[in-house]
Design a protein around this motif. Structure first.
Motif, PDB file in Angstrom:
ATOM      1  N   PRO A 197       0.829  -1.224   0.000  1.00  0.00           N
ATOM      2  CA  PRO A 197       0.000   0.000   0.000  1.00  0.00           C
ATOM      3  C   PRO A 197       0.855   1.263   0.000  1.00  0.00           C
ATOM      4  CG  PRO A 197       0.099  -0.895   2.194  1.00  0.00           C
ATOM      5  CD  PRO A 197       0.838  -1.871   1.326  1.00  0.00           C
ATOM      6  N   GLU A 198       0.184   2.407  -0.129  1.00  0.00           N
ATOM      7  CA  GLU A 198       0.902   3.667  -0.270  1.00  0.00           C
ATOM      8  C   GLU A 198       1.495   4.169   1.042  1.00  0.00           C
ATOM      9  OE1 GLU A 198      -1.099   5.913  -4.013  1.00  0.00           O
ATOM     10  OE2 GLU A 198      -2.392   5.729  -2.248  1.00  0.00           O
ATOM     11  N   TRP A 199       1.005   3.626   2.172  1.00  0.00           N
ATOM     12  CA  TRP A 199       1.579   3.940   3.479  1.00  0.00           C
ATOM     13  C   TRP A 199       2.117   2.653   4.099  1.00  0.00           C
ATOM     14  CZ3 TRP A 199       2.148   8.568   6.200  1.00  0.00           C
ATOM     15  CH2 TRP A 199       1.647   9.696   5.550  1.00  0.00           C
ATOM     16  N   PHE A 200       3.284   2.750   4.712  1.00  0.00           N
ATOM     17  CA  PHE A 200       3.862   1.590   5.384  1.00  0.00           C
ATOM     18  C   PHE A 200       3.087   1.297   6.665  1.00  0.00           C
ATOM     19  CE2 PHE A 200       7.382   3.427   2.925  1.00  0.00           C
ATOM     20  CZ  PHE A 200       7.779   2.315   2.190  1.00  0.00           C
ATOM     21  N   SER A 201       3.245   0.083   7.134  1.00  0.00           N
ATOM     22  CA  SER A 201       2.488  -0.339   8.319  1.00  0.00           C
ATOM     23  C   SER A 201       2.873   0.467   9.561  1.00  0.00           C
ATOM     24  CB  SER A 201       2.704  -1.838   8.569  1.00  0.00           C
ATOM     25  OG  SER A 201       4.097  -2.112   8.711  1.00  0.00           O
ATOM     26  N   ASP A 202       4.137   0.849   9.659  1.00  0.00           N
ATOM     27  CA  ASP A 202       4.583   1.643  10.805  1.00  0.00           C
ATOM     28  C   ASP A 202       4.289   3.115  10.521  1.00  0.00           C
ATOM     29  OD1 ASP A 202       5.715   2.647  13.043  1.00  0.00           O
ATOM     30  OD2 ASP A 202       7.768   1.998  12.620  1.00  0.00           O
ATOM     31  N   SER A 203       3.023   3.475  10.613  1.00  0.00           N
ATOM     32  CA  SER A 203       2.602   4.806  10.184  1.00  0.00           C
ATOM     33  C   SER A 203       3.115   5.915  11.092  1.00  0.00           C
ATOM     34  CB  SER A 203       1.071   4.868  10.116  1.00  0.00           C
ATOM     35  OG  SER A 203       0.512   4.585  11.385  1.00  0.00           O
ATOM     36  N   GLU A 204       3.354   5.621  12.378  1.00  0.00           N
ATOM     37  CA  GLU A 204       3.801   6.669  13.309  1.00  0.00           C
ATOM     38  C   GLU A 204       5.193   7.176  12.925  1.00  0.00           C
ATOM     39  OE1 GLU A 204       1.745   7.935  15.434  1.00  0.00           O
ATOM     40  OE2 GLU A 204       0.244   6.452  14.883  1.00  0.00           O
ATOM     41  N   GLU A 205       6.098   6.254  12.646  1.00  0.00           N
ATOM     42  CA  GLU A 205       7.449   6.655  12.251  1.00  0.00           C
ATOM     43  C   GLU A 205       7.421   7.393  10.911  1.00  0.00           C
ATOM     44  OE1 GLU A 205      11.666   4.687  10.766  1.00  0.00           O
ATOM     45  OE2 GLU A 205      10.138   3.414  11.726  1.00  0.00           O
ATOM     46  N   ILE A 206       6.645   6.870   9.966  1.00  0.00           N
ATOM     47  CA  ILE A 206       6.560   7.495   8.649  1.00  0.00           C
ATOM     48  C   ILE A 206       5.919   8.871   8.749  1.00  0.00           C
ATOM     49  CG2 ILE A 206       5.516   7.320   6.371  1.00  0.00           C
ATOM     50  CD1 ILE A 206       7.893   5.484   6.812  1.00  0.00           C
ATOM     51  N   MET A 207       4.923   9.027   9.610  1.00  0.00           N
ATOM     52  CA  MET A 207       4.266  10.320   9.774  1.00  0.00           C
ATOM     53  C   MET A 207       5.251  11.383  10.232  1.00  0.00           C
ATOM     54  SD  MET A 207       1.551  12.118   9.535  1.00  0.00           S
ATOM     55  CE  MET A 207       0.282  10.870   9.345  1.00  0.00           C
ATOM     56  N   GLU A 208       6.147  11.022  11.137  1.00  0.00           N
ATOM     57  CA  GLU A 208       7.150  11.967  11.605  1.00  0.00           C
ATOM     58  C   GLU A 208       8.085  12.381  10.467  1.00  0.00           C
ATOM     59  OE1 GLU A 208       9.090  14.577  13.901  1.00  0.00           O
ATOM     60  OE2 GLU A 208       7.289  13.452  14.494  1.00  0.00           O
ATOM     61  N   ARG A 209       8.424  11.438   9.615  1.00  0.00           N
ATOM     62  CA  ARG A 209       9.314  11.744   8.488  1.00  0.00           C
ATOM     63  C   ARG A 209       8.594  12.588   7.431  1.00  0.00           C
ATOM     64  NH1 ARG A 209      12.132   6.094   6.936  1.00  0.00           N
ATOM     65  NH2 ARG A 209      13.223   7.443   5.445  1.00  0.00           N
ATOM     66  N   VAL A 210       7.326  12.305   7.218  1.00  0.00           N
ATOM     67  CA  VAL A 210       6.544  13.109   6.276  1.00  0.00           C
ATOM     68  C   VAL A 210       6.403  14.538   6.795  1.00  0.00           C
ATOM     69  CG1 VAL A 210       4.259  13.421   5.240  1.00  0.00           C
ATOM     70  CG2 VAL A 210       5.291  11.152   5.294  1.00  0.00           C
ATOM     71  N   LYS A 211       6.183  14.676   8.092  1.00  0.00           N
ATOM     72  CA  LYS A 211       6.075  16.009   8.697  1.00  0.00           C
ATOM     73  C   LYS A 211       7.375  16.794   8.497  1.00  0.00           C
ATOM     74  CE  LYS A 211       5.904  18.208  13.247  1.00  0.00           C
ATOM     75  NZ  LYS A 211       7.354  18.534  13.255  1.00  0.00           N
ATOM     76  N   ALA A 212       8.499  16.150   8.764  1.00  0.00           N
ATOM     77  CA  ALA A 212       9.784  16.816   8.583  1.00  0.00           C
ATOM     78  C   ALA A 212      10.002  17.200   7.117  1.00  0.00           C
ATOM     79  CB  ALA A 212      10.911  15.901   9.073  1.00  0.00           C
ATOM     80  N   ALA A 213       9.587  16.311   6.197  1.00  0.00           N
ATOM     81  CA  ALA A 213       9.726  16.599   4.769  1.00  0.00           C
ATOM     82  C   ALA A 213       8.830  17.753   4.358  1.00  0.00           C
ATOM     83  CB  ALA A 213       9.387  15.348   3.964  1.00  0.00           C
ATOM     84  N   ALA A 214       7.615  17.797   4.905  1.00  0.00           N
ATOM     85  CA  ALA A 214       6.695  18.893   4.589  1.00  0.00           C
ATOM     86  C   ALA A 214       7.288  20.226   5.025  1.00  0.00           C
ATOM     87  CB  ALA A 214       5.348  18.662   5.272  1.00  0.00           C
ATOM     88  N   GLU A 215       7.836  20.282   6.216  1.00  0.00           N
ATOM     89  CA  GLU A 215       8.452  21.516   6.701  1.00  0.00           C
ATOM     90  C   GLU A 215       9.627  21.925   5.810  1.00  0.00           C
ATOM     91  OE1 GLU A 215       7.540  21.135  11.504  1.00  0.00           O
ATOM     92  OE2 GLU A 215       9.356  20.229  10.652  1.00  0.00           O
ATOM     93  N   TYR A 216      10.422  20.936   5.400  1.00  0.00           N
ATOM     94  CA  TYR A 216      11.591  21.210   4.561  1.00  0.00           C
ATOM     95  C   TYR A 216      11.187  21.797   3.214  1.00  0.00           C
ATOM     96  CZ  TYR A 216      15.676  20.235   1.645  1.00  0.00           C
ATOM     97  OH  TYR A 216      16.723  20.345   0.765  1.00  0.00           O
ATOM     98  N   TRP A 217      10.232  21.177   2.543  1.00  0.00           N
ATOM     99  CA  TRP A 217       9.861  21.609   1.191  1.00  0.00           C
ATOM    100  C   TRP A 217       9.020  22.889   1.210  1.00  0.00           C
ATOM    101  CZ3 TRP A 217      12.780  20.159  -2.411  1.00  0.00           C
ATOM    102  CH2 TRP A 217      13.333  18.883  -2.451  1.00  0.00           C
ATOM    103  N   LEU A 218       8.206  23.051   2.221  1.00  0.00           N
ATOM    104  CA  LEU A 218       7.444  24.299   2.328  1.00  0.00           C
ATOM    105  C   LEU A 218       8.377  25.487   2.565  1.00  0.00           C
ATOM    106  CD1 LEU A 218       4.411  23.044   4.444  1.00  0.00           C
ATOM    107  CD2 LEU A 218       4.372  23.720   2.037  1.00  0.00           C
ATOM    108  N   GLU A 219       9.437  25.250   3.300  1.00  0.00           N
ATOM    109  CA  GLU A 219      10.432  26.290   3.512  1.00  0.00           C
ATOM    110  C   GLU A 219      11.109  26.672   2.196  1.00  0.00           C
ATOM    111  OE1 GLU A 219      12.569  29.106   5.631  1.00  0.00           O
ATOM    112  OE2 GLU A 219      10.882  27.867   6.312  1.00  0.00           O
ATOM    113  N   LYS A 220      11.178  25.742   1.256  1.00  0.00           N
ATOM    114  CA  LYS A 220      11.775  25.981  -0.055  1.00  0.00           C
ATOM    115  C   LYS A 220      10.843  26.768  -0.988  1.00  0.00           C
ATOM    116  CE  LYS A 220      15.655  23.638   0.503  1.00  0.00           C
ATOM    117  NZ  LYS A 220      16.995  24.279   0.409  1.00  0.00           N
ATOM    118  N   GLY A 221       9.587  26.935  -0.583  1.00  0.00           N
ATOM    119  CA  GLY A 221       8.669  27.742  -1.393  1.00  0.00           C
ATOM    120  C   GLY A 221       7.486  27.001  -1.967  1.00  0.00           C
TER     121      GLY A 221
END
Length: 507
Positions: A197-221
């Motif tokens: 599936p599109e989300w891994f079973s360990d959703s808590e760890e992945i959610m933290e990484r997605v959050k960090a990625a969102a902050e990184y890319w939003l900062e880029k514009g």
């Protein structure tokens, strides 16, 4: 004339002209006589009344009364106009307040799911922005761009762009160029986009990484983040943190960033509930693709139209498919384009939908399990390579797409108007869009194989009345001419026909 004016006496001799010589005095002839004229030395000019004379006249009873009458009439007229203006303002119907609109509500969103086949990466997307801008697109949804392998969580790196798509500076240049044209850019951060599936079973760890990625890319514009399979991550305990990272606290005056989610295989009631529970800005569902009956589609519209500023509509867009996969003919492509642009919500298209790009034009890529059709450009230019007939057809569909997008952006009834169901059957539907005193629009479509008599009916409790006739604004074929008048009580559509009708506000 002043009596004291001195008059000089001038003697003027009057001679008879000789008819033979033309001279004033013929030789040997005597003078006939003379006349004395009174000629003034200077012209006499009128200098008007002196101040003393004027004040003497102005003080007479007649002039005093005249001035008072004129004074009274001027003030009476002024107060009359003021009273008339107040009456007009009081009696005029109140205009409805414009609802809060964000950039993703103001025009269509354009998905580029595969940048390589679209235009050979991020640089190519930047080069094609003029073509995209002609479609009145308000947002690009690109990616995913990051490095990933199917079902391999360890290799997942959200912060690094795959070399297939380009470099970080290419994305920076794309963002700057898009923003200059008023186009926002949303990045897809689906974790396991190469696998299932599109989300891994360990959703808590992945959610933290997605959050960090969102902050990184939003900062880029970037202007927003897209999350696929929204149901799973929205149930995570860290979902609120991701929302805060994307949406912020909402207290500043900067451009609002969008948190966009995609859902499949859930009902309209569940979509409505998810809108309120998840707090996302826009949800794209597969309802239009999955529910193919007119009655089902109308029922979904009646459920979701009150949430229209948070609902995205697409035919295949939720699955990253093109419209042509389900609309298999040129007429049906035009029909569904008209339907998507007039539904209460944001139309979402996948690249190629604007020309009806067919899925049989495949790329030569072999490194992905799902191949995508290569985009066709310059369709409105004459071709000499044997593809002229296809390009002519693509050009006509693109022109139709542009006219719909332009109309939606200009008409308030289509942009954010109220929705009323009018008719539905197994293969057809019709609805009304209304906003305050703006022009009203009726959408009527028949995607079936035979003719359909649409018995348009509006419940009396709705507070809106249908006229007997309406004007054709747009039609998918030439049977109904633009600006011609049709009777609403006996409106019959042939197979594959669609109409957009217009009638004015009458008070």
């Amino acid at each position: 004339m002043n009596k004291d004016t001195e008059i000089d006496m001038i003697e003027v001799e009057v001679n008879e002209l000789d008819p033979e010589t033309g001279d004033g005095q013929a030789p040997g002839r005597k003078k006939n006589g003379s006349v004395k004229l009174k000629v003034p030395d200077d012209e006499v000019t009128f200098t008007g009344l002196s101040k003393k004379e004027l004040m003497k006249v102005a003080g007479t009873p007649g002039w005093v009364r005249t001035r008072w009458v004129l004074h009274f009439l001027i003030w009476l007229g002024w107060f009359g106009m003021l009273a008339g203006a107040i009456v007009i303002i009081v009696q005029a119907p109140r205009c409805k307040s414009i609802p809060e609109m964000n950039w993703w509500n103001e025009g269509p969103l354009y998905q580029i799911t595969d940048l390589e086949v679209f235009s050979e990466g991020l640089k190519g997307v930047e080069e094609k922005l003029d073509d995209i801008n002609e479609l009145k697109v308000k947002g690009l949804v690109i990616g995913p761009l990051n490095i990933a392998q199917a079902n391999q969580k360890i290799i997942l790196n959200f912060a690094e762009i795959s070399l297939v798509h380009g470099k970080a500076e290419d994305l920076d240049n794309l963002l700057k160029a898009a923003h200059k044209k008023g186009i926002s850019v949303v990045l897809d951060l689906t974790p396991n986009y190469e696998g299932n599936p599109e989300w891994f079973s360990d959703s808590e760890e992945i959610m933290e990484r997605v959050k960090a990625a969102a902050e990184y890319w939003l900062e880029k514009g970037l202007d927003g983040i897209k999350i696929s399979d929204l149901v799973d991550p929205s149930n995570s305990t860290d979902w609120a943190k991701l929302r805060m990272a994307v949406q912020g606290n909402g207290t500043d005056d900067t451009k609002k960033r969008a948190l966009m989610g995609v859902v499949n295989s859930i009902s309209a009631d569940e979509v409505s509930q998810l809108v309120n529970v998840s707090g996302v800005d826009l949800i794209l569902s597969d309802l239009l693709s999955r529910n193919t009956g007119g009655k089902e589609r109308i029922r979904d519209l009646e459920t979701l139209h009150s949430e229209q500023r948070k609902i995205g509509w697409g035919l295949g867009a939720a699955q990253k498919d093109r419209l042509s996969k389900r609309a298999t003919t040129r007429g049906l492509i035009r029909l569904y384009q008209l339907l998507l642009f007039t539904l209460p919500g944001t139309p979402v298209f996948t690249y190629g939908d604007e020309i009806g790009l067919q899925a049989n034009q495949m790329s030569n890529k072999t490194n992905q399990t799902r191949e995508a059709p290569k985009m066709v450009w310059n369709v409105e230019k004459e071709e000499t390579d044997g593809a002229k007939s296809n390009h002519t057809e693509y050009a006509e569909i693109r022109k139709w797409f542009r006219s719909l997008s332009d109309l939606r952006g200009k008409e308030r009834s289509l942009l954010h108007g109220d929705y009323y169901s009018l008719y539905s059957s197994a293969t057809s539907l019709s609805f009304l869009r209304v906003w305050d005193q703006s022009k009203r629009y009726i959408t009527a479509v028949n995607w079936g194989d035979g003719p359909e008599l649409l018995k348009l009916n509006l419940a009396p409790t709705e507070g809106v009345e249908l006229p007997e006739t309406a004007k054709v604004k747009l039609s998918t074929d030439q049977e109904f001419e633009v600006d011609s008048t049709v009777h609403l009580k006996d409106l019959t559509l042939k197979a594959g026909q669609a109409l957009l009708l217009q009638f004015p506000y009458t008070g």
